[in-house]
Design an enzyme around this catalytic site. Structure first.
Site: not given
Ligand SMILES: NC(=O)c1ccc[n+]([C@@H]2O[C@H](COP(=O)([O-])OP(=O)(O)OC[C@H]3O[C@@H](n4cnc5c(N)ncnc54)[C@H](O)[C@@H]3O)[C@@H](O)[C@H]2O)c1
Length: 332
Positions: A129, A154
């Site tokens: 991130s 985080y």
């Molecule tokens: N969307 C953004 O702007 C952004 C920015 C920086 C980093 N990220 C990273 O990208 C990745 C995806 O982000 P996103 O926006 O799709 O988030 P999101 O929350 O929509 O998706 C993450 C998914 O992981 C699942 N999850 C969490 N813990 C779990 C576990 N222990 N076992 C199984 N499933 C689990 C959740 O149910 C969720 O559906 C994440 O790692 C997030 O930290 C996202």
């Protein structure tokens, strides 16, 4: 190829699944469907992917922080490469519920590393991130910058993931790519993020909270550009040749920024949402929130050079696409 996608019911996981299925790969998606935000949205995403993927998509409800459950769930399934997107996301929630981050982002990341090691996976691509940059004041953020001063738990867990990955690349020569995502947005996005919250409030005539009096800038990256970058990374595992990779590793481990390389004023985002909704926002100016950073801006030189990544979507195109999807999904 057979690809395991974790966090498959999440925003980015859904879109990566769709892209890989469209090009003919097989996808195994896992997710624990936790209730950090409405579970129905996660179920609807999975249903859409399943409808488009047919027999080449398999969804498994599983918590990857439970290693025995993870191994049992995947027993006998072929997996060539892994895209690890599952995590407890969100900066602000890490202040309320820090333990969720330790489970999913620390224990969970280790379990995925162990899985990749045990399966001799050809490549593990994982989500980091932009928050790892904390309050860095030198802009744009470069993968060579020091990232030792996170402003939220985080961010600290995401940096810890990069460090754990580095040890696995060194000890077991496990090929990996870490992607530092910069504020991803688009259709099927996340209900805890500003674009969703603002659109919802504006359409319903409620006020919006504008933090730091609007003095915030973000590098907003459209979901289709992100997916293009994730798939390019997946297809190019770093080689184990002793040469320094992006981010500085001499093991087969590259770390890239994946952003739009434009730092936009929060107020411009709000103006674009107002225009797309056809209604004015009621802006309530609030102080900065704990854990938040004032500005993000990605230097994408490394990913451009190594993977040919070139984002093509400006927020003036992407925001109306999100608003159209939001209205359609909610029937408003
Ligand atoms: N969307 C953004 O702007 C952004 C920015 C920086 C980093 N990220 C990273 O990208 C990745 C995806 O982000 P996103 O926006 O799709 O988030 P999101 O929350 O929509 O998706 C993450 C998914 O992981 C699942 N999850 C969490 N813990 C779990 C576990 N222990 N076992 C199984 N499933 C689990 C959740 O149910 C969720 O559906 C994440 O790692 C997030 O930290 C996202």
């Amino acid at each position: 190829m057979a690809i395991l996608i974790t966090g498959a019911a999440g925003f980015i996981g859904m879109h990566c699944s769709l892209r890989l299925l469209a090009r003919g790969d097989r996808v195994v998606g896992i997710d624990n469907l936790n209730d950090y935000y409405p579970v129905q949205l996660k179920r609807d995403r999975v249903a859409k992917v399943a409808a488009e993927g047919g027999g080449r998509y398999r969804f498994i409800h599983c918590d990857f922080a439970d290693h025995a459950a993870l191994e049992a769930a995947l027993d006998g399934l072929e997996i060539d490469r892994i895209i690890h997107l599952g995590a407890q996301a969100g900066v602000r929630y890490s202040i309320e519920n820090p333990r969720a981050y330790a489970q999913s982002n620390l224990v969970g990341h280790l379990n995925i590393l162990e899985l990749a090691r045990g399966r001799r996976s050809a490549h593990l691509v994982y989500a980091s991130s932009s928050s790892v940059y904390g309050g860095n004041e030198t802009l744009p953020f470069r993968v060579e910058d020091r990232v030792d001063h996170p402003l939220s738990l985080y961010a600290a867990t995401k940096k810890a993931d990069e460090l754990m990955s580095e040890t696995y690349a060194h000890l077991y020569r496990l090929s990996q790519t870490g992607l530092r995502f910069f504020t991803v947005y688009g259709p099927w996005g996340r209900p805890d993020m500003a674009l969703w919250l603002f659109t919802d409030a504006i359409l319903k005539g409620r006020p919006i909270s504008v933090f730091n009096g609007g003095e915030m800038r973000r590098d907003f990256t459209y979901i289709d550009d992100i997916v293009t970058g994730v798939v390019a990374a997946l297809d190019h595992p770093p080689s184990d040749d002793g040469q320094a990779k992006a981010g500085g590793s001499v093991s087969p481990h590259a770390v890239y920024n994946i952003g739009n390389h434009r730092s936009e004023e929060l107020t411009r985002l709000i103006d674009l949402i107002e225009a797309a909704c056809g209604r004015p926002a009621i802006r309530e100016l609030k102080p900065m929130q704990p854990g938040d950073v004032r500005e993000t801006f990605a230097d994408i030189g490394a990913i451009e050079r190594d993977l040919g990544f070139r984002p093509t979507t400006d927020i003036s195109e992407g925001v109306p696409r999100f608003v159209d999807w939001f209205r359609d999904y909610h029937g408003i």
